[in-house]
Design an enzyme around this catalytic site. Structure first.
Site, PDB file in Angstrom:
ATOM      1  N   HIS A  16      -3.577  -5.479   0.618  1.00 34.26           N
ATOM      2  CA  HIS A  16      -2.962  -5.888   1.890  1.00 34.26           C
ATOM      3  C   HIS A  16      -2.981  -7.416   2.026  1.00 34.26           C
ATOM      4  O   HIS A  16      -3.886  -7.985   2.643  1.00 34.26           O
ATOM      5  CB  HIS A  16      -3.713  -5.255   3.061  1.00 34.26           C
ATOM      6  N   CYS A  19       0.839  -1.199   0.000  1.00 33.83           N
ATOM      7  CA  CYS A  19       0.000   0.000   0.000  1.00 33.83           C
ATOM      8  C   CYS A  19       0.874   1.250   0.000  1.00 33.83           C
ATOM      9  O   CYS A  19       1.392   1.641  -1.036  1.00 33.83           O
ATOM     10  CB  CYS A  19      -0.982  -0.036   1.159  1.00 33.83           C
ATOM     11  N   GLU A  64      -1.294  -9.295   3.915  1.00 38.14           N
ATOM     12  CA  GLU A  64      -1.064  -9.769   5.288  1.00 38.14           C
ATOM     13  C   GLU A  64      -2.350 -10.218   5.963  1.00 38.14           C
ATOM     14  O   GLU A  64      -2.312 -11.057   6.866  1.00 38.14           O
ATOM     15  CB  GLU A  64      -0.381  -8.684   6.129  1.00 38.14           C
TER      16      GLU A  64
END
Length: 537
Positions: free
Chosen positions: A511, A385, A513
């Protein structure tokens, strides 16, 4: 009838209720039970979306686009459950709903009160999850600490559950502290007072999880049992783990936590348990011999929970690569005035560098310095990001020669706004928050590194962004050698960029993660750690 487990905390905050609830849920899932979680937070904010990261830690984004407490990330990492907006409840949401009903005349002129109207609204939100036909057990974590005035309506709603649906369908788990004082002596008095405070609110805990630096002795467990009226075998030692939090389910299982729960809730057909996935994770961690040094360069490194999902995803990838990661957190603001020699010294023996998400001007120049050094010295790099945005800014300045290129987030007057707001946000006056949230599809370009990693043309990832790579400069970047690896399916937005002729330099708008688990690590993190492992000197 569905079963409900309420997890409360006492003495002080940050003892690990979220990890405890997640570990218990994972054990029940290993017994083939279908588990769901709800996190109730007593703050008046509707959600943490506009809260400072220093106040709240990481803002976790669910697949359906809800901005939630970071504990929902723990729930999803420890289990296979998929959570959403309905799994996060705040005081702000509850009062907002009750006031709206009152304005609509739904209470027929009655006086609106905390009991029953607020507690009924809380219970209805919990029942909405728990009574789904695909749920066996619902675990409800009540944020805050017993004794906080903000938590009282939630505690009262939890108390009413046993009255409403029966003793055999509700269990209360209380996490408390057994502190260490002078000469290493453990003190049980705080736990006694915490249970007393909970009992005064009408709840007698069925199980105690006692946080302590070391494992409790049997005599200490008996003492706690005697003074709290909790069965001796239900006093569980939640001692500090020397390896990783992913060993906690095994520690709790060894003390029969899951067995006690299924007995108290009279759950049938859950006698067999398969813990092999957790055992594999722990064995892989313990058997790893090589260490890889990776730097995380961010703006909020002084708060451990700010980059929680990123840190955990790196750990998951280390397990997959059979290495241990020495993760070094570096404040990007401290790099802003650093010269080349100092930057070389800071990143000495660093095999890979990651810049995660964030917002605001502070520390940006330090990130630009870092990424320039990484690109020119062929060090594996992963930008997420904001990290991808800084990649674009650095490339525009130092390769394309766009002097003062920037994001409109940091400079409204930049002559080269290579990163800017989403089109639909240009006229909005709302402060904070984001527009693009949750799952979205991404089309990957064949022949790129990112396509080779996913091996799929269309992928789905979670978004949490307000600013994006400006497609106005797309062709100029491509002509200068930057590779665009992914777009939105309509080609309107750039989702991934790569450095050409570089060991591993990838930036993504999304994202990844948020989708990584210890037994199912995200492929981008796996390949980043692999490249860092191969770069060890």
């Amino acid at each position: 009838m569905s079963k409900y487990i309420f997890v409360t905390g006492g003495v002080c905050s940050s003892l690990g209720k979220g990890i405890a609830a997640s570990s218990l849920g994972s054990l029940l899932e290993c017994r083939k039970l279908k588990v769901r979680f709800i996190k109730v937070d007593p703050y008046l904010n509707v959600d943490p979306g506009r809260m400072s990261l220093y106040q709240h830690g990481e803002i976790y984004v669910t697949a359906d686009g809800a901005e939630t407490d970071l504990d929902l990330g723990n729930y999803e990492r420890f289990t296979s459950t998929m959570l959403g907006r309905a799994n996060s409840v705040t005081t702000g949401q509850v009062y907002q709903a009750v006031i709206q009903k009152e304005l609509e005349g739904r209470y027929l002129g009655k006086t609106v009160q905390v009991i029953p109207h607020i507690t009924d609204e809380i219970k209805s939100r919990i029942f909405a999850i728990g009574e789904s036909p695909d749920v066996d057990v619902t675990i409800v974590e009540i944020g805050g600490t017993v004794g906080d005035i903000e938590s009282i309506p939630f505690i009262e709603a939890a108390r009413q559950f046993r009255h409403d649906i029966g003793r055999e369908n509700v269990a209360y788990v209380h996490l408390t502290l057994v502190p260490e004082v002078v000469d290493g002596e453990l003190k049980t008095k705080p736990t006694q007072h915490s249970v007393k405070a909970l009992s005064e609110l009408g709840i007698q805990p069925d199980i105690l999880l006692c946080r302590a630096p070391v494992e409790l002795t049997e005599s200490m467990k008996k003492k706690i049992s005697l003074f709290t009226n909790v069965d001796n075998n239900a006093v569980i030692s939640a001692f500090d783990i020397k390896t990783t939090i992913y060993e906690i389910p095994l520690v709790y299982h060894k003390q029969n936590l899951d067995k006690i729960i299924i007995e108290k809730l009279n759950i049938k057909n859950a006698d067999n348990i398969d813990l092999s996935q957790w055992e594999n994770v722990i064995n892989s961690f313990k058997n790893a011999t090589q260490t890889v040094k990776i730097a995380l360069v961010g703006k909020y490194i002084h708060l451990n929970d700010t980059y929680k999902s990123v840190v955990e995803a790196i750990f998951h990838a280390s397990i997959a690569n059979n290495v241990k990661v020495n993760l070094v957190k570096i404040d990007s603001e401290e790099l802003e005035k650093a010269g080349l020699d100092e930057i070389k010294k800071i990143f000495a023996n660093t095999s890979g560098i990651l810049v995660p998400g964030g917002s605001g001007q502070r520390g940006i120049d330090g990130m630009i310095q870092t990424i320039k050094y990484v690109r020119e010295n062929n060090i594996p790099f992963f930008g997420i990001c904001l990290g991808m945005h800084i990649m674009a800014i650095e490339y525009a300045r130092n390769v394309l020669g766009y002097e003062n290129a920037n994001s409109t987030e940091f400079s409204h007057n930049t002559p080269y706004p290579v990163v800017g707001l989403l089109e639909e946000q240009l006229d909005t006056k709302l402060y904070g928050g984001v527009v693009k949230l949750g799952n979205s599809d991404i089309k990957l370009e064949q022949g790129t590194k990112i396509f080779d990693i996913y091996k799929e043309e269309i992928i789905t990832e979670r978004q949490k962004n307000r600013y994006v790579f400006s497609t106005k400069y797309k062709d100029a970047f491509k002509d200068a050698g930057l590779i665009i690896g992914g777009y939105t399916p309509d080609q309107a937005l750039v989702e991934s960029i790569e450095w050409q002729d570089h060991k591993w330099g990838i930036g993504v708008q999304f994202h990844p993660e948020f989708k990584s688990k210890p037994f199912s690590p995200h492929p981008l993190f796996v390949q980043f750690v692999k490249a860092s492992k191969e770069n060890v000197k």
